[in-house]
Every structure is written in structure tokens, then in C-alpha cells.
Write an enzyme that holds these catalytic residues in place. Structure first.
Site, PDB file in Angstrom:
ATOM      1  N   ARG A 173       0.459   6.473   7.520  1.00  0.00           N
ATOM      2  CA  ARG A 173       0.465   6.604   6.049  1.00  0.00           C
ATOM      3  C   ARG A 173      -0.079   7.945   5.589  1.00  0.00           C
ATOM      4  O   ARG A 173       0.290   8.447   4.536  1.00  0.00           O
ATOM      5  CB  ARG A 173      -0.405   5.500   5.415  1.00  0.00           C
ATOM      6  CG  ARG A 173       0.151   4.099   5.552  1.00  0.00           C
ATOM      7  CD  ARG A 173      -0.607   3.170   4.612  1.00  0.00           C
ATOM      8  NE  ARG A 173      -0.438   1.770   4.932  1.00  0.00           N
ATOM      9  CZ  ARG A 173       0.569   1.009   4.518  1.00  0.00           C
ATOM     10  NH1 ARG A 173       1.521   1.543   3.791  1.00  0.00           N
ATOM     11  NH2 ARG A 173       0.629  -0.265   4.851  1.00  0.00           N
ATOM     12  N   GLU A 229       7.284   2.409  -6.608  1.00  0.00           N
ATOM     13  CA  GLU A 229       7.547   1.897  -5.256  1.00  0.00           C
ATOM     14  C   GLU A 229       7.643   3.048  -4.260  1.00  0.00           C
ATOM     15  O   GLU A 229       7.972   4.173  -4.640  1.00  0.00           O
ATOM     16  CB  GLU A 229       8.896   1.154  -5.258  1.00  0.00           C
ATOM     17  CG  GLU A 229       8.808  -0.354  -5.255  1.00  0.00           C
ATOM     18  CD  GLU A 229       8.356  -0.951  -3.925  1.00  0.00           C
ATOM     19  OE1 GLU A 229       7.692  -0.268  -3.120  1.00  0.00           O
ATOM     20  OE2 GLU A 229       8.670  -2.126  -3.703  1.00  0.00           O
ATOM     21  N   ASP A 230       7.430   2.744  -2.998  1.00  0.00           N
ATOM     22  CA  ASP A 230       7.606   3.764  -1.969  1.00  0.00           C
ATOM     23  C   ASP A 230       9.077   3.898  -1.589  1.00  0.00           C
ATOM     24  O   ASP A 230       9.629   4.992  -1.543  1.00  0.00           O
ATOM     25  CB  ASP A 230       6.740   3.483  -0.731  1.00  0.00           C
ATOM     26  CG  ASP A 230       6.930   2.083  -0.154  1.00  0.00           C
ATOM     27  OD1 ASP A 230       7.668   1.256  -0.736  1.00  0.00           O
ATOM     28  OD2 ASP A 230       6.321   1.799   0.898  1.00  0.00           O
ATOM     29  N   ASP A 263       4.255   3.231   6.223  1.00  0.00           N
ATOM     30  CA  ASP A 263       3.636   2.942   7.518  1.00  0.00           C
ATOM     31  C   ASP A 263       4.580   2.291   8.508  1.00  0.00           C
ATOM     32  O   ASP A 263       5.668   1.826   8.156  1.00  0.00           O
ATOM     33  CB  ASP A 263       2.464   1.967   7.329  1.00  0.00           C
ATOM     34  CG  ASP A 263       2.952   0.526   7.101  1.00  0.00           C
ATOM     35  OD1 ASP A 263       3.853   0.324   6.270  1.00  0.00           O
ATOM     36  OD2 ASP A 263       2.449  -0.387   7.787  1.00  0.00           O
ATOM     37  N   LYS A 271      17.132   3.831  -0.033  1.00  0.00           N
ATOM     38  CA  LYS A 271      17.971   3.711   1.171  1.00  0.00           C
ATOM     39  C   LYS A 271      19.144   2.789   0.821  1.00  0.00           C
ATOM     40  O   LYS A 271      19.153   1.610   1.153  1.00  0.00           O
ATOM     41  CB  LYS A 271      17.105   3.077   2.273  1.00  0.00           C
ATOM     42  CG  LYS A 271      17.550   3.366   3.687  1.00  0.00           C
ATOM     43  CD  LYS A 271      16.843   2.433   4.658  1.00  0.00           C
ATOM     44  CE  LYS A 271      15.547   2.954   5.185  1.00  0.00           C
ATOM     45  NZ  LYS A 271      14.944   2.012   6.176  1.00  0.00           N
ATOM     46  N   PHE A 310      14.415   4.222   9.984  1.00  0.00           N
ATOM     47  CA  PHE A 310      13.071   3.793   9.617  1.00  0.00           C
ATOM     48  C   PHE A 310      12.179   5.019   9.488  1.00  0.00           C
ATOM     49  O   PHE A 310      12.012   5.773  10.445  1.00  0.00           O
ATOM     50  CB  PHE A 310      12.508   2.806  10.641  1.00  0.00           C
ATOM     51  CG  PHE A 310      11.301   2.089  10.107  1.00  0.00           C
ATOM     52  CD1 PHE A 310      11.439   1.007   9.248  1.00  0.00           C
ATOM     53  CD2 PHE A 310      10.029   2.522  10.436  1.00  0.00           C
ATOM     54  CE1 PHE A 310      10.329   0.368   8.716  1.00  0.00           C
ATOM     55  CE2 PHE A 310       8.904   1.886   9.910  1.00  0.00           C
ATOM     56  CZ  PHE A 310       9.056   0.804   9.061  1.00  0.00           C
ATOM     57  N   VAL A 311      11.623   5.198   8.301  1.00  0.00           N
ATOM     58  CA  VAL A 311      10.834   6.408   8.034  1.00  0.00           C
ATOM     59  C   VAL A 311       9.377   6.057   7.766  1.00  0.00           C
ATOM     60  O   VAL A 311       9.063   4.961   7.280  1.00  0.00           O
ATOM     61  CB  VAL A 311      11.423   7.212   6.845  1.00  0.00           C
ATOM     62  CG1 VAL A 311      12.819   7.713   7.168  1.00  0.00           C
ATOM     63  CG2 VAL A 311      11.433   6.388   5.565  1.00  0.00           C
ATOM     64  N   ASP A 370      14.967  -0.630  -0.177  1.00  0.00           N
ATOM     65  CA  ASP A 370      15.829  -0.786   0.996  1.00  0.00           C
ATOM     66  C   ASP A 370      16.876  -1.854   0.679  1.00  0.00           C
ATOM     67  O   ASP A 370      17.899  -1.546   0.065  1.00  0.00           O
ATOM     68  CB  ASP A 370      14.909  -1.142   2.170  1.00  0.00           C
ATOM     69  CG  ASP A 370      15.626  -1.247   3.496  1.00  0.00           C
ATOM     70  OD1 ASP A 370      16.741  -0.726   3.611  1.00  0.00           O
ATOM     71  OD2 ASP A 370      15.073  -1.853   4.426  1.00  0.00           O
ATOM     72  N   LYS A 430       0.830  -1.187   0.000  1.00  0.00           N
ATOM     73  CA  LYS A 430       0.000   0.000   0.000  1.00  0.00           C
ATOM     74  C   LYS A 430       0.874   1.250   0.000  1.00  0.00           C
ATOM     75  O   LYS A 430       0.403   2.355  -0.225  1.00  0.00           O
ATOM     76  CB  LYS A 430      -0.857   0.026   1.277  1.00  0.00           C
ATOM     77  CG  LYS A 430      -1.771  -1.155   1.425  1.00  0.00           C
ATOM     78  CD  LYS A 430      -2.406  -1.133   2.823  1.00  0.00           C
ATOM     79  CE  LYS A 430      -3.027  -2.457   3.121  1.00  0.00           C
ATOM     80  NZ  LYS A 430      -3.330  -2.617   4.557  1.00  0.00           N
ATOM     81  N   GLY A 431       2.164   1.076   0.250  1.00  0.00           N
ATOM     82  CA  GLY A 431       3.048   2.210   0.507  1.00  0.00           C
ATOM     83  C   GLY A 431       3.152   3.227  -0.610  1.00  0.00           C
ATOM     84  O   GLY A 431       3.326   4.412  -0.370  1.00  0.00           O
TER      85      GLY A 431
HETATM   86  P1  5GP Z   1      13.321  -4.160   0.458  1.00  0.00           P
HETATM   87  O1  5GP Z   1      12.809  -5.436  -0.138  1.00  0.00           O
HETATM   88  O2  5GP Z   1      13.942  -3.231  -0.539  1.00  0.00           O
HETATM   89  O3  5GP Z   1      14.216  -4.413   1.630  1.00  0.00           O
HETATM   90  O4  5GP Z   1      12.097  -3.464   1.126  1.00  0.00           O
HETATM   91  C1  5GP Z   1      11.140  -2.763   0.467  1.00  0.00           C
HETATM   92  C2  5GP Z   1       9.944  -2.588   1.384  1.00  0.00           C
HETATM   93  O5  5GP Z   1      10.305  -2.541   2.772  1.00  0.00           O
HETATM   94  C3  5GP Z   1       9.281  -1.270   1.106  1.00  0.00           C
HETATM   95  O6  5GP Z   1       8.350  -1.368   0.062  1.00  0.00           O
HETATM   96  C4  5GP Z   1       8.658  -0.939   2.458  1.00  0.00           C
HETATM   97  O7  5GP Z   1       7.402  -1.561   2.555  1.00  0.00           O
HETATM   98  C5  5GP Z   1       9.587  -1.570   3.470  1.00  0.00           C
HETATM   99  N1  5GP Z   1      10.538  -0.588   4.046  1.00  0.00           N
HETATM  100  C6  5GP Z   1      11.870  -0.531   3.906  1.00  0.00           C
HETATM  101  N2  5GP Z   1      12.418   0.494   4.567  1.00  0.00           N
HETATM  102  C7  5GP Z   1      11.369   1.132   5.145  1.00  0.00           C
HETATM  103  C8  5GP Z   1      11.274   2.311   5.979  1.00  0.00           C
HETATM  104  O8  5GP Z   1      12.243   3.010   6.335  1.00  0.00           O
HETATM  105  N3  5GP Z   1      10.012   2.653   6.369  1.00  0.00           N
HETATM  106  C9  5GP Z   1       8.913   1.952   6.012  1.00  0.00           C
HETATM  107  N4  5GP Z   1       7.737   2.395   6.455  1.00  0.00           N
HETATM  108  N5  5GP Z   1       8.969   0.848   5.248  1.00  0.00           N
HETATM  109  C10 5GP Z   1      10.188   0.447   4.818  1.00  0.00           C
END
Ligand code: 5GP
Length: 184
Positions: free
Chosen positions: A164, A98-99, A158, A130, A151-152, A102, A42-43
């Protein structure tokens, strides 16, 4: 600022300005084409809604939901599709929205999965990047902001489904996810 925030990382105005720039850049790059924006629920919902209003070429929407962090702030590793696209994307110009990227695990899985459906092109647009925690190499074509390893939340992002709706992005106070009270 919301009391669960440590500091505001991105102000509402700053986000709006950057989202406009991204939208205009995307519109230029896709001139003469139709675009299928695939929002990752949902991000990315709020980012997508704002972004597409700055894209002047025809834009269609579809959505996917994948499992990621769930209720914790660490990566779950495995990626699972909770909701798939409604339409066939073969021959379409797909832009994944994407939001935040990470570790890159979610995006890398998504790109592989979508690529196998033979779109005409596939690009990625993320509001936040990130890079400090990247575990797999993923190509990000459009990025709004590079953020530090914190963590943001806010502007679609969320923690436990909260925050959100905040119009800005803030760093969440660690006490909140280390057992403190949620001030919602
Ligand atoms: P990845 O697979 O790249 O590690 O993670 C992507 C997902 O992790 C994002 O779509 C999000 O849902 C979550 N995520 C990663 N870092 C953060 C953060 O700092 N804050 C939030 N709210 N979600 C995060």
C-alpha cells in the site's frame, strides 16, 4: 521498482498530475458547496489524502470499510459493511472516493446503500477503473486512469495488506499471488 512488480503502470509524477486535475475539476463542480468525501478503506486512503489537498471548497471526511477481495485476487461477490459512516449524510453533497472499480459490485452496493440515506447529491470518484471485468453498470463521475485487466498494487492498493505504501502503481507478478514468495 519493488521486486514483486512486473512493471510500473503509473509513475508517481503521473499520479500526482492526474490527482491534481481531478481535485481542481471537483472543486469547480462543487463551487459554493460543502463536500463530504467518503473514503472507502483501506485502499482509497492515500488517494483521498492527496485528492482533498487539491480541492479548494470545504471538505469533510468520513470513511466506510466493506469486505471485497479479502486475501485472494478474485471477487467475493457478497459485499458486507465492516465499518459504517459516523454521521448522517441526509442533505449532504457526498463524494464516494474509491481506489479501483473492477466488477462494479462493491460500488453498486455502496451507491444503493448511500442513496437510501437521502444525500443532497451523490457522486463517485475512483483513482483506477478496470472496465474489462465490469459485471454491473455503475456510474463513475470522476476517474483517474483506466487500467488493463491485471492485478495492480501500490498507492493504497494492496495484496494481502502489502504494497500500500508504494508511491507508484505496479502490476503484481502473477507468481506472487500464485504461491510465490512475498518479497516485502
Ligand atoms: P469490485 O467490487 O469493483 O469488483 O471490486 C472493487 C474492489 O476490489 C476494490 O476496492 C479493491 O479492493 C479490489 N480490487 C479490484 N481490482 C483490484 C486490483 O487490481 N488490485 C487491488 N489491489 N485490488 C483490486
Amino acid at each position: 521498482m519493488h521486486p514483486d512488480g512486473e512493471r510500473v503502470l503509473l509513475e508517481e509524477e503521473e499520479i500526482r498530475k492526474r490527482v491534481r486535475e481531478l481535485g481542481e475539476q471537483i472543486a469547480g463542480d462543487y463551487a459554493g458547496k460543502e463536500l463530504l468525501a467518503v473514503g472507502i478503506l483501506k485502499g482509497a486512503m492515500i488517494f483521498l489524502a492527496d485528492l482533498v489537498r487539491f480541492i479548494s471548497v470545504p471538505v469533510f471526511f468520513d470513511f466506510m470499510a466493506v469486505s471485497s477481495y479479502g486475501k485472494s485476487t478474485g471477487p467475493s461477490g457478497a459485499v458486507r459493511i465492516l465499518k459504517d459512516l459516523e454521521r448522517d449524510i441526509e442533505g449532504c453533497h457526498v463524494l464516494v472516493v474509491e481506489d479501483i472499480v473492477d466488477t462494479g459490485l462493491t460500488l453498486s452496493y455502496l451507491v444503493g446503500n448511500l442513496q437510501s440515506r437521502r444525500p443532497a447529491s451523490l457522486k463517485v470518484c475512483t483513482l483506477l477503473d478496470k472496465p474489462a471485468r465490469r459485471r454491473v453498470d455503475v456510474v463513475v463521475d470522476y476517474r483517474g486512469f483506466v487500467v488493463p485487466d491485471r492485478f495492480v498494487v501500490g498507492y493504497g492498493l494492496d495484496y494481502n495488506e502489502c504494497y500500500r505504501n508504494l508511491p507508484y502503481v505496479m502490476v503484481l507478478r502473477p507468481a506472487v499471488y500464485k504461491g510465490g514468495n512475498l518479497n516485502v
